[in-house]
Scaffold this motif. Structure first.
Motif, short mmCIF file in Angstrom:
data_model
loop_
_atom_site.label_atom_id
_atom_site.label_comp_id
_atom_site.label_asym_id
_atom_site.label_seq_id
_atom_site.Cartn_x
_atom_site.Cartn_y
_atom_site.Cartn_z
N LEU A 199 -7.29 1.47 7.43
CA LEU A 199 -6.66 1.83 6.15
C LEU A 199 -5.86 0.66 5.58
N LEU A 235 0.64 5.35 0.71
CA LEU A 235 -0.19 6.34 1.40
C LEU A 235 0.35 7.75 1.20
N LEU A 257 -3.36 5.77 -1.66
CA LEU A 257 -4.45 6.09 -0.76
C LEU A 257 -4.19 7.48 -0.18
N LYS A 296 0.84 -1.19 0.00
CA LYS A 296 0.00 0.00 0.00
C LYS A 296 0.88 1.25 0.00
#
Length: 278
Positions: free
Chosen positions: A221, A168, A194, A166
């Motif tokens: 998240l 961010l 994200l 991921k």
């Protein structure tokens, strides 16, 4: 804990090395906590003021050369056993969290960010002084590498396309969406990233949320992804460190930092995205 409360700092004044990470040297000179040394983001915590600095190569605030930073720590009198407290006036978002990350990334363990920053210190009864701090310089800090993980743009390009990872972006939502951009030449974000703004780590008082609240916020998240599979960035690798600090408070340490962040990415020919406002 990587945070220290203002009342706890008040009891330690004079026994810790205080570093003031507010962006303005003039504000520091006008008044700072007793014994605090100014840590300048552009000159000492990055290469932003170096002649010929190009944000396309490392972003607006690339890390300084390791040898230069270890020498700076020595000039500030900081050794491995020195207890350090860092503060700014923006809940850690100016550069206090960045300096905390840099010290931890060198292996320095005795460092904390003042929770609530300068406003909390003043509310706790601490006062300001314009007197210059007295330091006892020592040799360069004994470190030979950044020990906490960082990634470059090439790695980020792979991370954003990897479902097991991921990415961010902690800039304000309107900057991430591409509605506006006040600091860099191109608006938008890295495709696949994200968004959760760094100041969502703080409560209404300007202090960090409780560890359990932060943990729930970031577990929601991450959705099962390990923190070690998370890469955090912002505009120039400064407020991203605030979220890395929040993750540490939450017991979710191990994420990597993309130092160049959007300020580097947007100046390249790599893909860029925008989103519609909700």
């Amino acid at each position: 804990m990587p945070l220290i409360s203002a009342p706890a700092l008040r009891a330690k004044i004079g026994t810790v090395r205080l570093l003031d990470a507010r962006p303005s040297p003039e504000e520091y000179q006008a008044g700072h906590l007793p014994g605090a040394i100014h840590a300048d983001l552009n000159r000492q915590l990055s290469r932003a003021s170096d002649p010929g600095h190009d944000p396309a190569q490392g972003g607006r605030h690339p890390l300084p050369p390791l040898a230069r930073f270890t020498a700076q720590l020595g000039a500030w009198g900081i050794e491995p056993e020195t207890e350090v407290v860092v503060y700014d006036a923006n809940g850690g978002g100016n550069a206090a969290a960045r300096l905390w990350w840099m010290l931890r990334a060198l292996g320095h363990e005795r460092v904390a960010v003042l929770d609530g920053g300068l406003p909390a210190a003043l509310a706790a009864g601490l006062t300001l002084t314009a007197e210059a701090a007295i330091t006892s310089p020592v040799g360069p800090y004994p470190a030979h590498a950044w020990q906490w993980p960082t990634v470059d743009a090439q790695a980020v390009d792979a991370i954003r396309q990897d479902d097991s990872r991921k990415l961010l972006d902690v800039r304000a939502p309107e900057r991430w969406r591409g509605d506006t951009e006040t600091l860099d030449p191109v608006a938008g974000h890295i495709p696949g990233s994200l968004n959760l703004a760094w100041n969502d780590n703080l409560d209404a008082s300007g202090c960090f949320k409780a560890p359990d609240l932060l943990r729930r916020q970031y577990e929601a998240l991450l959705q099962g992804t390990s923190p070690r599979q998370l890469t955090v960035h912002c505009g120039s690798g400064v407020t991203a460190c605030h979220t890395l600090l929040a993750l540490e408070v939450a017991g979710l340490g191990g994420a990597s930092l993309y130092v160049g962040s959007w300020s580097e990415w947007c100046r390249s020919d790599r893909p860029k995205a925008k989103e519609s406002a909700p």
